[in-house]
Scaffold this active site. Sequence first.
Site, PDB file in Angstrom:
ATOM      1  N   ASP A  99      -1.900 -10.301  17.383  1.00  0.00           N
ATOM      2  CA  ASP A  99      -2.402  -9.555  16.231  1.00  0.00           C
ATOM      3  C   ASP A  99      -3.617 -10.209  15.573  1.00  0.00           C
ATOM      4  OD1 ASP A  99      -0.593  -7.515  16.432  1.00  0.00           O
ATOM      5  OD2 ASP A  99       0.816  -8.339  15.000  1.00  0.00           O
ATOM      6  N   THR A 116      -6.641  12.580   6.712  1.00  0.00           N
ATOM      7  CA  THR A 116      -7.775  12.952   7.572  1.00  0.00           C
ATOM      8  C   THR A 116      -7.431  14.077   8.534  1.00  0.00           C
ATOM      9  OG1 THR A 116      -7.122  11.211   9.074  1.00  0.00           O
ATOM     10  CG2 THR A 116      -8.834  10.663   7.473  1.00  0.00           C
ATOM     11  N   LYS A 117      -6.236  14.633   8.379  1.00  0.00           N
ATOM     12  CA  LYS A 117      -5.910  15.791   9.228  1.00  0.00           C
ATOM     13  C   LYS A 117      -6.120  17.096   8.475  1.00  0.00           C
ATOM     14  CE  LYS A 117      -3.191  13.551  12.707  1.00  0.00           C
ATOM     15  NZ  LYS A 117      -1.866  13.204  13.218  1.00  0.00           N
ATOM     16  N   ARG A 167      -2.949   6.895   4.443  1.00  0.00           N
ATOM     17  CA  ARG A 167      -2.334   8.206   4.288  1.00  0.00           C
ATOM     18  C   ARG A 167      -1.720   8.348   2.895  1.00  0.00           C
ATOM     19  NH1 ARG A 167       0.495  10.299   9.556  1.00  0.00           N
ATOM     20  NH2 ARG A 167       0.727   8.068   9.834  1.00  0.00           N
ATOM     21  N   GLN A 205      -1.189  -5.512  11.458  1.00  0.00           N
ATOM     22  CA  GLN A 205      -1.801  -6.832  11.316  1.00  0.00           C
ATOM     23  C   GLN A 205      -3.153  -7.045  12.002  1.00  0.00           C
ATOM     24  OE1 GLN A 205      -0.788 -11.587  11.935  1.00  0.00           O
ATOM     25  NE2 GLN A 205       0.890 -10.175  12.148  1.00  0.00           N
ATOM     26  N   GLY A 213      -4.461 -31.175  29.628  1.00  0.00           N
ATOM     27  CA  GLY A 213      -5.544 -32.063  30.031  1.00  0.00           C
ATOM     28  C   GLY A 213      -5.061 -33.452  30.375  1.00  0.00           C
ATOM     29  N   GLY A 214      -5.879 -34.431  30.047  1.00  0.00           N
ATOM     30  CA  GLY A 214      -5.570 -35.811  30.434  1.00  0.00           C
ATOM     31  C   GLY A 214      -4.753 -36.569  29.400  1.00  0.00           C
ATOM     32  N   GLN A 267      -3.275 -40.881  24.415  1.00  0.00           N
ATOM     33  CA  GLN A 267      -4.664 -40.757  24.856  1.00  0.00           C
ATOM     34  C   GLN A 267      -4.978 -41.982  25.707  1.00  0.00           C
ATOM     35  OE1 GLN A 267      -7.351 -40.794  21.566  1.00  0.00           O
ATOM     36  NE2 GLN A 267      -8.821 -39.429  22.545  1.00  0.00           N
ATOM     37  N   ASN A 290      -7.344   0.536  14.344  1.00  0.00           N
ATOM     38  CA  ASN A 290      -6.406   0.096  15.378  1.00  0.00           C
ATOM     39  C   ASN A 290      -5.234   1.071  15.488  1.00  0.00           C
ATOM     40  OD1 ASN A 290      -5.304  -0.933  12.894  1.00  0.00           O
ATOM     41  ND2 ASN A 290      -4.027  -2.363  14.038  1.00  0.00           N
ATOM     42  N   PHE A 291      -5.593   2.353  15.592  1.00  0.00           N
ATOM     43  CA  PHE A 291      -4.585   3.388  15.837  1.00  0.00           C
ATOM     44  C   PHE A 291      -4.095   3.291  17.279  1.00  0.00           C
ATOM     45  CE2 PHE A 291      -7.246   5.841  12.670  1.00  0.00           C
ATOM     46  CZ  PHE A 291      -6.332   5.724  11.639  1.00  0.00           C
ATOM     47  N   TYR A 333       2.552  -3.942  20.120  1.00  0.00           N
ATOM     48  CA  TYR A 333       2.712  -4.854  18.992  1.00  0.00           C
ATOM     49  C   TYR A 333       2.589  -6.294  19.487  1.00  0.00           C
ATOM     50  CZ  TYR A 333       4.341  -1.155  15.838  1.00  0.00           C
ATOM     51  OH  TYR A 333       4.417  -0.048  15.043  1.00  0.00           O
ATOM     52  N   GLU A 334       2.534  -7.186  18.522  1.00  0.00           N
ATOM     53  CA  GLU A 334       2.329  -8.625  18.774  1.00  0.00           C
ATOM     54  C   GLU A 334       2.997  -9.180  20.044  1.00  0.00           C
ATOM     55  OE1 GLU A 334       0.751 -11.287  16.801  1.00  0.00           O
ATOM     56  OE2 GLU A 334       1.244 -12.233  18.692  1.00  0.00           O
ATOM     57  N   LEU A 364      -6.329   9.164   1.881  1.00  0.00           N
ATOM     58  CA  LEU A 364      -7.029  10.291   2.492  1.00  0.00           C
ATOM     59  C   LEU A 364      -6.205  10.837   3.646  1.00  0.00           C
ATOM     60  CD1 LEU A 364      -9.867  11.635   2.291  1.00  0.00           C
ATOM     61  CD2 LEU A 364     -10.610  10.080   4.084  1.00  0.00           C
TER      62      LEU A 364
HETATM   63  N1  COA Z   1      -4.395  10.726   7.691  1.00  0.00           N
HETATM   64  C1  COA Z   1      -3.807  11.486   8.625  1.00  0.00           C
HETATM   65  N2  COA Z   1      -3.262  11.004   9.748  1.00  0.00           N
HETATM   66  C2  COA Z   1      -3.300   9.665   9.903  1.00  0.00           C
HETATM   67  C3  COA Z   1      -3.891   8.818   8.968  1.00  0.00           C
HETATM   68  C4  COA Z   1      -4.449   9.390   7.816  1.00  0.00           C
HETATM   69  N3  COA Z   1      -5.034   8.668   6.854  1.00  0.00           N
HETATM   70  N4  COA Z   1      -3.755   7.553   9.409  1.00  0.00           N
HETATM   71  C5  COA Z   1      -3.109   7.598  10.583  1.00  0.00           C
HETATM   72  N5  COA Z   1      -2.837   8.892  10.891  1.00  0.00           N
HETATM   73  C6  COA Z   1      -2.160   9.405  12.088  1.00  0.00           C
HETATM   74  C7  COA Z   1      -2.925   9.138  13.346  1.00  0.00           C
HETATM   75  O1  COA Z   1      -4.014  10.038  13.458  1.00  0.00           O
HETATM   76  C8  COA Z   1      -1.834   9.357  14.386  1.00  0.00           C
HETATM   77  O2  COA Z   1      -1.676  10.732  14.607  1.00  0.00           O
HETATM   78  P1  COA Z   1      -1.456  11.401  16.076  1.00  0.00           P
HETATM   79  O3  COA Z   1      -0.755  10.376  16.927  1.00  0.00           O
HETATM   80  O4  COA Z   1      -0.610  12.572  15.739  1.00  0.00           O
HETATM   81  O5  COA Z   1      -2.765  11.755  16.602  1.00  0.00           O
HETATM   82  C9  COA Z   1      -0.574   8.913  13.672  1.00  0.00           C
HETATM   83  O6  COA Z   1      -0.947   8.713  12.292  1.00  0.00           O
HETATM   84  C10 COA Z   1       0.076   7.666  14.206  1.00  0.00           C
HETATM   85  O7  COA Z   1      -0.867   6.664  14.422  1.00  0.00           O
HETATM   86  P2  COA Z   1      -0.538   5.422  15.366  1.00  0.00           P
HETATM   87  O8  COA Z   1      -1.600   4.410  15.188  1.00  0.00           O
HETATM   88  O9  COA Z   1      -0.313   5.865  16.762  1.00  0.00           O
HETATM   89  O10 COA Z   1       0.795   4.857  14.675  1.00  0.00           O
HETATM   90  P3  COA Z   1       2.202   4.384  15.282  1.00  0.00           P
HETATM   91  O11 COA Z   1       2.962   3.924  14.101  1.00  0.00           O
HETATM   92  O12 COA Z   1       2.835   5.376  16.152  1.00  0.00           O
HETATM   93  O13 COA Z   1       1.833   3.132  16.205  1.00  0.00           O
HETATM   94  C11 COA Z   1       0.906   0.982  16.684  1.00  0.00           C
HETATM   95  C12 COA Z   1       1.567   1.884  15.643  1.00  0.00           C
HETATM   96  C13 COA Z   1       0.490  -0.293  15.969  1.00  0.00           C
HETATM   97  C14 COA Z   1       1.890   0.650  17.795  1.00  0.00           C
HETATM   98  C15 COA Z   1      -0.330   1.702  17.267  1.00  0.00           C
HETATM   99  O14 COA Z   1      -1.161   2.041  16.200  1.00  0.00           O
HETATM  100  C16 COA Z   1      -1.120   0.871  18.258  1.00  0.00           C
HETATM  101  O15 COA Z   1      -0.715   0.684  19.411  1.00  0.00           O
HETATM  102  N6  COA Z   1      -2.292   0.400  17.865  1.00  0.00           N
HETATM  103  C17 COA Z   1      -3.205  -0.317  18.730  1.00  0.00           C
HETATM  104  C18 COA Z   1      -2.785  -1.740  18.945  1.00  0.00           C
HETATM  105  C19 COA Z   1      -2.481  -2.421  17.664  1.00  0.00           C
HETATM  106  O16 COA Z   1      -3.349  -2.594  16.835  1.00  0.00           O
HETATM  107  N7  COA Z   1      -1.235  -2.845  17.511  1.00  0.00           N
HETATM  108  C20 COA Z   1      -0.720  -3.411  16.287  1.00  0.00           C
HETATM  109  C21 COA Z   1      -1.110  -4.686  16.047  1.00  0.00           C
HETATM  110  S1  COA Z   1      -0.486  -5.286  14.528  1.00  0.00           S
END
Ligand code: COA
Length: 417
Positions: free
Chosen positions: A169, A74-75, A38, A17, A249-250, A274, A96-97, A139-140, A72
């Site tokens: 979030d 990306t790995k 992904r 989110q 406040g007031g 008020q 926001n990974f 998370y939130e 995509l």
């Molecule tokens: N291709 C390949 N790999 C991908 C990808 C893609 N398109 N998109 C994501 N990934 C991989 C990441 O590189 C990561 O790999 P690694 O940990 O092996 O290096 C993996 O997916 C997991 O990513 P992550 O973001 O850590 O996911 P999670 O599900 O474990 O955690 C959260 C989710 C939300 C808790 C975490 O992303 C987080 O704390 N984010 C920051 C705060 C935040 O935004 N919180 C959520 C608010 S709604």
Amino acid sequence: MTKPLEGIKIIDFTHVQAGPACTQLLAWYGADVIKVERPGAGDVTRSQLRDIPGVDALYFTMLNSNKKSLTLDTKTPEGKEVLTRLIKQSDVLVENFGPGALDRMGFTWEHIRELNPGMIVASVKGFSDGHHYEDLKVYENVAQCAGGAASTTGFDDGPPTVSAAALGDSNTGMHLAIGILTALHARNRNGGKGQKVAVSMQDSVLNLCRVKLRDQQRLDRIGYLEEYPQYPHGKFSDVVPRGGNAGGGGQPGWVLKCKGWETDPNAYIYFTIQGHAWAPICRAIGKPEWIEDPAYMTASARQDKIFDIFATIEAWLADKTKFEAVNILRKFDIPCAPVMTMKELANDESLRASGTITEVDHKERGKYLTVGSPIKFSDLKVEITGSPLLGEHTNEVLETLGYSSKEIAALHAASAV
Ligand code: COA
């Protein structure tokens, strides 16, 4: 009409989110937002809390309108090459990974800057860089607890309570959007140099809880907080307590029962006393004798009997629905509102007319309700479109990056897209 952010290309590496709320806002105002997901799975919210089997969940559709979707991996080396090309052609990368994920992918800030010195890299994390909790995934509700909202929300005799509003979030996403727009503005002034923009969820929650930090300092100095329900008959400890529904406040305020509260859990209004509206309040509730009564006429005189006053107002409300009550009170200029349910909001004519709640079309789901822009512009009509299917724009985006149809087929065959 040209949209204000038209021409700004955003790599949307966000999920859940906080990040998606930010990029959705920018997409509404015209940015070209390419959501990178992904292959096969996509953003986890596509499949979370589904109400129609096999169809993108509302959780996803309501946070990803007006975007394109590129799948995509990306790995993979091929995926990294696609991302590299994308970075060279884009203005902003939002992510926001979990902590360190982008670096582990091989796209450190230094590397991105080398590829594109104008790039703005915008990140959401649970905690800020260098914080003693910087390694935590968040998370939130975790953020609401870490940012001070939970300890100050709820009632004195209950546990810390989180809010339904997405303070951790979407609120963080809004802060990030402001950061991105600021960095874009700075880039225009400093010869096209990009920068890193970071927002933590804890900081964003705390930014909204600033009045509670104010109260902590008042409490430290004088030992009580006169606008809290604990004053003057209850006790204060050395930390800001949960204030229930007290107004800040007031202006003392409280949620008051209306006709039907016994069976309808939302038959309530919020009523604010008020200071300068005291006379109209007394007239509205049929207590004109309180207007000049020294025991009631000043805010400090009312303080120790504020809940008795609220009880008197509730007695007056007993034969009025929340809507009838507000229709009377508005004539006396009293700040108040009915406690609105989601069902009432979904069907609210004014919100539909202003586009704050809007119906959009989705290729598989059909029509669904979503939120529209809460910001209104005189020169921009914000149009909300349905969210993209997973990978709907993959080929289109690859073509803009210069890939031939043969190369695109090879990327598919390698499962890189
Ligand atoms: N291709 C390949 N790999 C991908 C990808 C893609 N398109 N998109 C994501 N990934 C991989 C990441 O590189 C990561 O790999 P690694 O940990 O092996 O290096 C993996 O997916 C997991 O990513 P992550 O973001 O850590 O996911 P999670 O599900 O474990 O955690 C959260 C989710 C939300 C808790 C975490 O992303 C987080 O704390 N984010 C920051 C705060 C935040 O935004 N919180 C959520 C608010 S709604």
